[in-house]
Design a protein around this motif. Structure first.
Motif, PDB file in Angstrom:
ATOM      1  N   SER A   1     -56.076  -4.194 -13.835  1.00  0.00           N
ATOM      2  CA  SER A   1     -54.710  -3.800 -14.086  1.00  0.00           C
ATOM      3  C   SER A   1     -53.539  -3.206 -12.585  1.00  0.00           C
ATOM      4  N   ASN A   2     -54.112  -3.090 -11.981  1.00  0.00           N
ATOM      5  CA  ASN A   2     -53.505  -2.498 -10.556  1.00  0.00           C
ATOM      6  C   ASN A   2     -52.452  -3.722 -10.058  1.00  0.00           C
ATOM      7  N   CYS A   3     -53.315  -4.825 -10.543  1.00  0.00           N
ATOM      8  CA  CYS A   3     -52.995  -6.851 -10.182  1.00  0.00           C
ATOM      9  C   CYS A   3     -51.250  -6.434 -11.033  1.00  0.00           C
ATOM     10  N   LEU A   4     -51.574  -6.417 -12.141  1.00  0.00           N
ATOM     11  CA  LEU A   4     -50.829  -6.653 -13.324  1.00  0.00           C
ATOM     12  C   LEU A   4     -49.230  -6.057 -12.832  1.00  0.00           C
ATOM     13  N   LYS A   5     -49.591  -4.413 -12.586  1.00  0.00           N
ATOM     14  CA  LYS A   5     -48.762  -3.347 -11.539  1.00  0.00           C
ATOM     15  C   LYS A   5     -47.757  -3.819 -10.719  1.00  0.00           C
ATOM     16  N   ASP A   6     -48.512  -4.467  -9.801  1.00  0.00           N
ATOM     17  CA  ASP A   6     -47.885  -4.616  -8.800  1.00  0.00           C
ATOM     18  C   ASP A   6     -47.437  -6.142  -8.534  1.00  0.00           C
ATOM     19  N   PHE A   7     -47.790  -7.106  -9.478  1.00  0.00           N
ATOM     20  CA  PHE A   7     -46.706  -7.907 -10.420  1.00  0.00           C
ATOM     21  C   PHE A   7     -45.506  -7.701 -11.049  1.00  0.00           C
ATOM     22  N   PHE A   8     -45.942  -7.037 -11.766  1.00  0.00           N
ATOM     23  CA  PHE A   8     -44.536  -6.771 -12.557  1.00  0.00           C
ATOM     24  C   PHE A   8     -43.070  -5.913 -11.501  1.00  0.00           C
ATOM     25  N   LYS A   9     -43.957  -4.825 -10.687  1.00  0.00           N
ATOM     26  CA  LYS A   9     -43.010  -4.362  -9.857  1.00  0.00           C
ATOM     27  C   LYS A   9     -42.327  -4.966  -8.615  1.00  0.00           C
ATOM     28  N   TYR A  10     -43.001  -6.206  -8.016  1.00  0.00           N
ATOM     29  CA  TYR A  10     -42.066  -6.836  -7.181  1.00  0.00           C
ATOM     30  C   TYR A  10     -41.236  -8.074  -7.653  1.00  0.00           C
ATOM     31  N   ALA A  11     -41.945  -8.444  -8.939  1.00  0.00           N
ATOM     32  CA  ALA A  11     -41.331 -10.215 -10.089  1.00  0.00           C
ATOM     33  C   ALA A  11     -40.106  -9.100 -10.331  1.00  0.00           C
TER      34      ALA A  11
END
Length: 438
Positions: free
Chosen positions: A4-14
């Motif tokens: 979940s954190n990985c997906l959140k970081d991806f959407f934030k940065y991307a």
């Protein structure tokens, strides 16, 4: 929870970086629109002859920024803060050296370079002006790219996005103001573009004024090994940008013999829309770079691979949407830039859009996988992919397919090249799995 954190970081940065890169790509798209409205087909042709050389400036800035930013992120994640500061200092030194070279080219070589590609007096005068001024603004472009990359890797992707968007918006407003109310012609267009990175750096300045930055200048001599590492990690970004300029030069030369100035103007519409679309993929790639480098630096290779999966899935969804939009709206897109309602330009560009952008998913894959290799300190496959798609395949493909299919062959050479490189990229990725740190 980790997923979940990985997906959140991806959407934030991307998401921040896609929006920022879209804003950045509008530098040239705004020029294309306002020049087409204010200066007609000759202005559009002149702009398209000069734009490729801007790619050399932008690509050099990205090479230094992305190469330095990747190294900085890995060193910071490992707690090597003094080494990270030295990386930043050396990156700024490199930007200064490149700036001197571009300024000298602008002062002494702008005319001779443009003279190689056109004998039309009006087109030559406008192209020479654009090239000379854009080269004189090289220090601003280079330093802006370096700061954007370091601020993004310093945990502030939202600020990088804001800086890129504000710079682009200023360019759009000033483009209109200088070309129409001020009647400054092509000089107004390039002057507006040159001021944009200065506005961008002003937006970044609170990160330093409020002392939120974790990177600083440090007293050290230029380090040859560190400089080589920065350049090595950043070369794929340089090749991607520079190759787009070289490909534009080659395509312009071939199209001039096939369809004349109108064909070059039509390609200007396609090439500049391509800059915007490729910027989306570059935004995704640059968005995953800080997370992937940080994960790699701490030994969390599973997260790095998961981020890559998220990036590829997003790219495929976006590519499908883009192609549907381009296919259905090709005539409407072309008419925006066809201020003189030239029927031949309308036909060439509309057909070209539908063929050229078949490449969308292939180009997206190649941009993202190159950044993944670079972010995990495995730059050699990224170098090969960038060189193949930038020089070794697309240029022979353009000559071969244009001989076979004339102007339609030119449009098909881009998707054909990207598809071949996708196969090579997949083979490299499969081979990378065998590495302990893949």
């Amino acid at each position: 929870m980790e997923s979940s954190n990985c997906l959140k970081d991806f959407f934030k940065y991307a998401s921040f970086n896609v929006l920022g890169m879209l804003g950045l790509s509008c530098y040239i798209l705004a020029d294309t629109f306002f020049v087409s409205k204010g200066l007609g087909t000759n202005g559009l042709t002149a702009l398209n002859l000069a734009i490729p050389f801007y790619s050399f400036i932008h690509g050099s800035g990205l090479m230094i920024g992305m190469g330095g930013g990747t190294k900085y992120s890995i060193q910071k994640s490992q707690g090597a803060h003094q080494q990270a500061n030295r990386t930043f200092t050396n990156a700024v030194f490199l930007a200064a050296c490149f700036s001197v070279v571009f300024i000298l080219i602008g002062i002494f070589l702008a005319g001779p370079v443009i003279g190689l590609f056109t004998s039309d007096r009006d087109v030559f005068a406008m192209s020479e002006t654009y090239l000379r001024v854009i080269m004189l603004f090289a220090p601003a472009f280079l330093m802006n790219n370096v700061l954007l990359c370091f601020v993004r890797n310093d945990g502030a992707p939202q600020l990088s996005m804001a800086a890129m968007i504000c710079g682009s918006l200023s360019n759009i407003v000033l483009d209109w103001f200088f070309i129409f109310p001020c009647q400054m012609g092509i000089f107004g267009a390039v002057f507006a573009t040159g001021l944009a990175p200065i506005v961008s750096m002003l937006i970044l300045s609170p990160h330093f004024i409020r002392r939120k930055n974790q990177f600083h200048f440090t007293k050290c001599r230029p380090d040859r090994i560190r400089i080589i590492q920065i350049l090595s990690s950043g070369i794929p970004s340089l090749v991607t940008e520079v190759s787009s300029g070289i490909v534009m030069i080659v395509f312009n030369s071939i199209i001039l013999t096939l369809e004349g100035n109108v064909g070059v103007a039509a390609y200007g519409v396609i090439a500049n829309l391509s800059l915007v679309i490729i910027s989306i993929y570059t935004g995704i790639a640059q968005g995953i770079q800080p997370i992937t480098s940080r994960s790699y630096g701490t030994g969390n290779y599973h997260t790095a691979k998961q981020i890559l999966r998220y990036a590829m899935t997003s790219m495929l969804i976006i590519s499908a949407a883009i192609y549907v939009f381009v296919f259905l709206g090709a005539e409407q897109i072309t008419s925006i830039f066809n201020s003189e309602h030239n029927a031949l330009l309308q036909e060439i560009a509309s057909n070209g859009l539908r063929l050229y952008f078949i490449a969308c998913p292939f180009a997206g894959f190649n941009v993202i996988i190159s950044m993944y290799f670079t972010s995990t300190e495995y730059p050699r496959p990224a170098h090969i992919i960038s060189i193949l798609r930038g020089f070794l395949i697309i240029i022979p493909m353009a000559f071969l397919l244009s001989a076979a299919g004339k102007i339609h062959g030119i449009w098909c050479s881009f998707p054909a090249t990207e598809f071949i490189v996708v196969i090579i990229g997949i083979l490299f990725y499969q081979a990378s799995k065998k590495r302990k740190k893949a």
